[in-house]
Scaffold this motif. Structure first.
Motif, PDB file in Angstrom:
ATOM      1  N   LEU A  87       0.156   4.677   6.293  1.00  0.00           N
ATOM      2  CA  LEU A  87       0.624   3.570   6.512  1.00  0.00           C
ATOM      3  C   LEU A  87       0.803   3.020   7.932  1.00  0.00           C
ATOM      4  CD1 LEU A  87       2.972   2.719   3.515  1.00  0.00           C
ATOM      5  CD2 LEU A  87       0.751   1.242   4.012  1.00  0.00           C
ATOM      6  N   SER A  88       1.248   4.236   8.532  1.00  0.00           N
ATOM      7  CA  SER A  88       1.788   3.966   9.892  1.00  0.00           C
ATOM      8  C   SER A  88       0.300   3.745  10.659  1.00  0.00           C
ATOM      9  CB  SER A  88       2.506   5.401  10.486  1.00  0.00           C
ATOM     10  OG  SER A  88       3.922   5.166  10.111  1.00  0.00           O
ATOM     11  N   VAL A  89      -0.569   4.632  10.427  1.00  0.00           N
ATOM     12  CA  VAL A  89      -1.709   4.553  11.132  1.00  0.00           C
ATOM     13  C   VAL A  89      -2.685   3.168  10.603  1.00  0.00           C
ATOM     14  CG1 VAL A  89      -4.299   5.410  11.362  1.00  0.00           C
ATOM     15  CG2 VAL A  89      -2.262   6.851  11.086  1.00  0.00           C
ATOM     16  N   GLY A  90      -2.539   2.884   9.416  1.00  0.00           N
ATOM     17  CA  GLY A  90      -2.819   1.461   9.010  1.00  0.00           C
ATOM     18  C   GLY A  90      -2.250   0.319   9.881  1.00  0.00           C
ATOM     19  N   ARG A  91      -1.040   0.529  10.171  1.00  0.00           N
ATOM     20  CA  ARG A  91      -0.283  -0.577  10.949  1.00  0.00           C
ATOM     21  C   ARG A  91      -0.959  -0.509  12.187  1.00  0.00           C
ATOM     22  NH1 ARG A  91       0.652  -3.920  13.439  1.00  0.00           N
ATOM     23  NH2 ARG A  91       2.481  -4.792  14.338  1.00  0.00           N
ATOM     24  N   THR A 195      14.533   4.429  14.671  1.00  0.00           N
ATOM     25  CA  THR A 195      14.939   5.631  13.730  1.00  0.00           C
ATOM     26  C   THR A 195      14.916   5.056  12.309  1.00  0.00           C
ATOM     27  OG1 THR A 195      17.189   5.104  14.099  1.00  0.00           O
ATOM     28  CG2 THR A 195      16.163   6.852  15.591  1.00  0.00           C
ATOM     29  N   PRO A 196      13.716   4.622  11.908  1.00  0.00           N
ATOM     30  CA  PRO A 196      13.945   3.727  10.535  1.00  0.00           C
ATOM     31  C   PRO A 196      13.774   4.668   9.576  1.00  0.00           C
ATOM     32  CG  PRO A 196      11.527   4.094  11.514  1.00  0.00           C
ATOM     33  CD  PRO A 196      12.467   4.762  12.470  1.00  0.00           C
ATOM     34  N   LEU A 197      13.920   4.041   8.366  1.00  0.00           N
ATOM     35  CA  LEU A 197      13.903   4.814   6.864  1.00  0.00           C
ATOM     36  C   LEU A 197      12.265   5.393   6.830  1.00  0.00           C
ATOM     37  CD1 LEU A 197      14.743   5.352   3.921  1.00  0.00           C
ATOM     38  CD2 LEU A 197      13.826   3.359   3.511  1.00  0.00           C
ATOM     39  N   GLY A 198      11.422   4.649   7.173  1.00  0.00           N
ATOM     40  CA  GLY A 198       9.882   4.911   7.043  1.00  0.00           C
ATOM     41  C   GLY A 198       9.160   4.461   8.295  1.00  0.00           C
ATOM     42  N   MET A 199       7.967   4.493   8.298  1.00  0.00           N
ATOM     43  CA  MET A 199       7.120   4.326   9.406  1.00  0.00           C
ATOM     44  C   MET A 199       7.225   4.831  10.612  1.00  0.00           C
ATOM     45  SD  MET A 199       4.772   2.254   7.709  1.00  0.00           S
ATOM     46  CE  MET A 199       4.094   1.307   8.993  1.00  0.00           C
ATOM     47  N   ALA A 200       8.052   5.894  10.695  1.00  0.00           N
ATOM     48  CA  ALA A 200       8.386   6.646  12.018  1.00  0.00           C
ATOM     49  C   ALA A 200       7.377   6.703  12.797  1.00  0.00           C
ATOM     50  CB  ALA A 200       9.300   7.699  11.784  1.00  0.00           C
ATOM     51  N   ALA A 201       6.194   7.116  12.110  1.00  0.00           N
ATOM     52  CA  ALA A 201       4.780   7.448  13.168  1.00  0.00           C
ATOM     53  C   ALA A 201       4.391   6.287  13.958  1.00  0.00           C
ATOM     54  CB  ALA A 201       3.778   8.290  12.348  1.00  0.00           C
ATOM     55  N   SER A 202       4.791   4.973  13.627  1.00  0.00           N
ATOM     56  CA  SER A 202       4.219   3.836  14.243  1.00  0.00           C
ATOM     57  C   SER A 202       4.723   3.693  15.498  1.00  0.00           C
ATOM     58  CB  SER A 202       4.496   2.580  13.260  1.00  0.00           C
ATOM     59  OG  SER A 202       5.846   2.125  13.222  1.00  0.00           O
ATOM     60  N   VAL A 352       6.967   6.420  -0.258  1.00  0.00           N
ATOM     61  CA  VAL A 352       8.091   5.600  -0.645  1.00  0.00           C
ATOM     62  C   VAL A 352       8.914   4.952   0.427  1.00  0.00           C
ATOM     63  CG1 VAL A 352      10.061   5.128  -2.007  1.00  0.00           C
ATOM     64  CG2 VAL A 352       8.213   6.287  -3.069  1.00  0.00           C
ATOM     65  N   ARG A 353       9.190   5.962   1.531  1.00  0.00           N
ATOM     66  CA  ARG A 353       9.778   5.286   2.473  1.00  0.00           C
ATOM     67  C   ARG A 353       8.959   4.509   3.324  1.00  0.00           C
ATOM     68  NH1 ARG A 353      10.819   9.008   5.878  1.00  0.00           N
ATOM     69  NH2 ARG A 353      10.020  10.528   5.113  1.00  0.00           N
ATOM     70  N   ASP A 354       7.824   4.721   3.702  1.00  0.00           N
ATOM     71  CA  ASP A 354       6.978   3.961   4.318  1.00  0.00           C
ATOM     72  C   ASP A 354       6.712   2.692   3.891  1.00  0.00           C
ATOM     73  OD1 ASP A 354       6.907   6.046   6.475  1.00  0.00           O
ATOM     74  OD2 ASP A 354       4.740   6.836   5.891  1.00  0.00           O
ATOM     75  N   LEU A 355       6.289   2.680   2.688  1.00  0.00           N
ATOM     76  CA  LEU A 355       6.200   1.604   2.041  1.00  0.00           C
ATOM     77  C   LEU A 355       7.316   0.454   2.107  1.00  0.00           C
ATOM     78  CD1 LEU A 355       3.976  -0.352   0.912  1.00  0.00           C
ATOM     79  CD2 LEU A 355       4.240   0.647  -1.345  1.00  0.00           C
ATOM     80  N   THR A 356       8.446   1.075   1.882  1.00  0.00           N
ATOM     81  CA  THR A 356       9.638   0.203   1.742  1.00  0.00           C
ATOM     82  C   THR A 356       9.832  -0.500   3.105  1.00  0.00           C
ATOM     83  OG1 THR A 356      10.687   1.675   0.012  1.00  0.00           O
ATOM     84  CG2 THR A 356      12.279   0.243   1.380  1.00  0.00           C
ATOM     85  N   THR A 357       9.809   0.192   4.106  1.00  0.00           N
ATOM     86  CA  THR A 357       9.765  -0.073   5.337  1.00  0.00           C
ATOM     87  C   THR A 357       8.910  -1.192   5.803  1.00  0.00           C
ATOM     88  OG1 THR A 357      11.049   1.744   6.128  1.00  0.00           O
ATOM     89  CG2 THR A 357      10.117   0.422   7.803  1.00  0.00           C
TER      90      THR A 357
END
Length: 382
Positions: A87-91, A195-202, A352-357
């Motif tokens: 998801l981060s790469v998709g973003r 420092t998010p729950l998910g999507m840190a790699a974005s 789950v963390r990435d999609l939630t974020t």
């Protein structure tokens, strides 16, 4: 700007082509996308597979993905497939496609030609619009335009070399777009607060510009173009496609886990997987319908105003429907796998963390309210 016609080159970018390109992209990645830190290898794989250049017209070395009439569905299929990988790469890739579409729609031929050359050289584009109390001011300097201010939640900050930022001038009404050559400018990038729950790699941090001089030909379009419809709201269907890819990945992980643990014959698990499959397929149907509406507008020099309104309406409905689909798929996945899926290093935990974020996209209530207003004004739901 007049986009070159794909028919002259014989190149067609179909849903099948999208799957092939993304499969090549996924195979090129030799290690998992990092939990945090910019996904350098994955971005290099986007370039190697041709996905980075795919939004460019054939005359510029691409496939016209999302720019030429009839290419919205393969664009959404591509974004969905990249989101399914990560998801981060998709973003990041969605922002790249968005930026190139803005340059194509509102820029000059020379600006788009330069954007194409930069893309071919491996530069990734983005759109940085979010801001706090103060954004970026467009000022008149002694030698030309100067930018001063800050943007927040800038995806790929410190790594993206060709972001478009929205700026405000006291002399003009409406936001203006400015393409930053970030690798050549004294920008202050700060990702310490990301420092998010998910999507840190974005790596979506802040960027500050202190009286930074830019070239006049890096200003894209006219004041107000960035928020011009149907491109502004209609373009939201792109990130919905990436999100649906995340839901598909949850289904993948659930099936893999149930087979590995010998629970794939359990009737309750079977029913849950069936529900997830129905949800994912309904999301794909929403994307197809939104693509059909967008293809009547996007990439055409002249289009019907009613068609443009319908494209925005379908985009608002699609992003709303896919948000609910993703939430429901996520609940089914967690129920199916149980606590084991929420413990590292199980792959479901990060997804789950990435999609939630990522589902916390801006103004979901406004999108749903716009759907209601449209239906009430029309007097029926279809």
């Amino acid at each position: 700007m007049n986009i070159p016609n794909a028919a002259a080159s014989g190149i067609r970018y179909t849903p099948t082509t999208a799957r092939e390109r993304v499969a090549e992209f996924a195979e090129t990645i030799t290690s998992p996308v990092p939990e945090d830190g910019f996904p350098t290898e994955a971005v290099a794989a986007l370039t190697q597979s041709g996905l980075l250049s795919a939004p460019l017209p054939p005359d510029y070395g691409g496939c016209g993905l999302g720019l030429l009439p009839g290419t919205m569905r393969p664009l959404l299929d591509t974004l969905r497939a990249v989101g399914r990988v990560d998801l981060s790469v998709g973003r990041l890739y969605e922002g790249h496609c968005n930026a190139l579409q803005l340059v194509a729609q509102f820029g000059t031929e020379a600006q788009f030609r330069q954007a194409a050359l930069d893309t071919a050289a491996g530069h990734m584009f983005a759109v940085w619009n979010t801001q706090g109390a103060r954004g970026i001011d467009l000022l008149d300097g002694d030698a030309g335009p100067v930018l001063d201010g800050e943007k927040t939640y800038c995806s790929g900050v410190g790594q993206i070399s060709r972001p478009i930022v929205t700026v405000q001038s006291n002399r003009e009404d409406g936001l203006r777009m400015c393409l930053l050559r970030a690798d050549e400018l004294p920008l202050k990038a700060d990702a310490s607060a990301w420092t998010p729950l998910g999507m840190a790699a974005s790596v979506s941090g802040a960027v500050r510009l202190a009286d930074v001089a830019v070239r006049p030909d890096d200003l894209i379009g006219a004041p107000g173009d960035y928020q011009r419809q149907p491109w502004f709201s209609g373009g939201a269907v792109r990130f919905a496609a990436v999100q649906l890819g995340g839901a598909e990945a949850l289904l993948d992980e659930t099936i893999t886990h149930l087979r590995r643990t010998g629970r794939d014959g359990d009737p309750y698990q079977t029913a849950r997987v069936g529900s997830m499959a129905v949800l994912v397929e309904s999301g794909r149907a929403w994307l197809i319908r939104a693509a059909e509406a967008a293809d009547l507008v996007f990439g055409l020099p002249d289009f019907d105003a009613e068609a443009a309104t319908e494209a925005v309406h379908l985009a608002n409905m699609t992003r709303t429907a896919i948000e609910r689909i993703c939430l429901d798929v996520m609940e089914h996945a967690v129920r199916s796998i149980g606590v084991a899926g929420l413990l590292r290093p199980h792959p479901l935990e990060r997804r789950v963390r990435d999609l939630t974020t990522y589902l916390r996209q801006p103004a979901p209530d406004a999108a749903l309210a716009a759907v209601g207003r449209h239906v009430l004004a029309r007097g029926n739901a279809g």
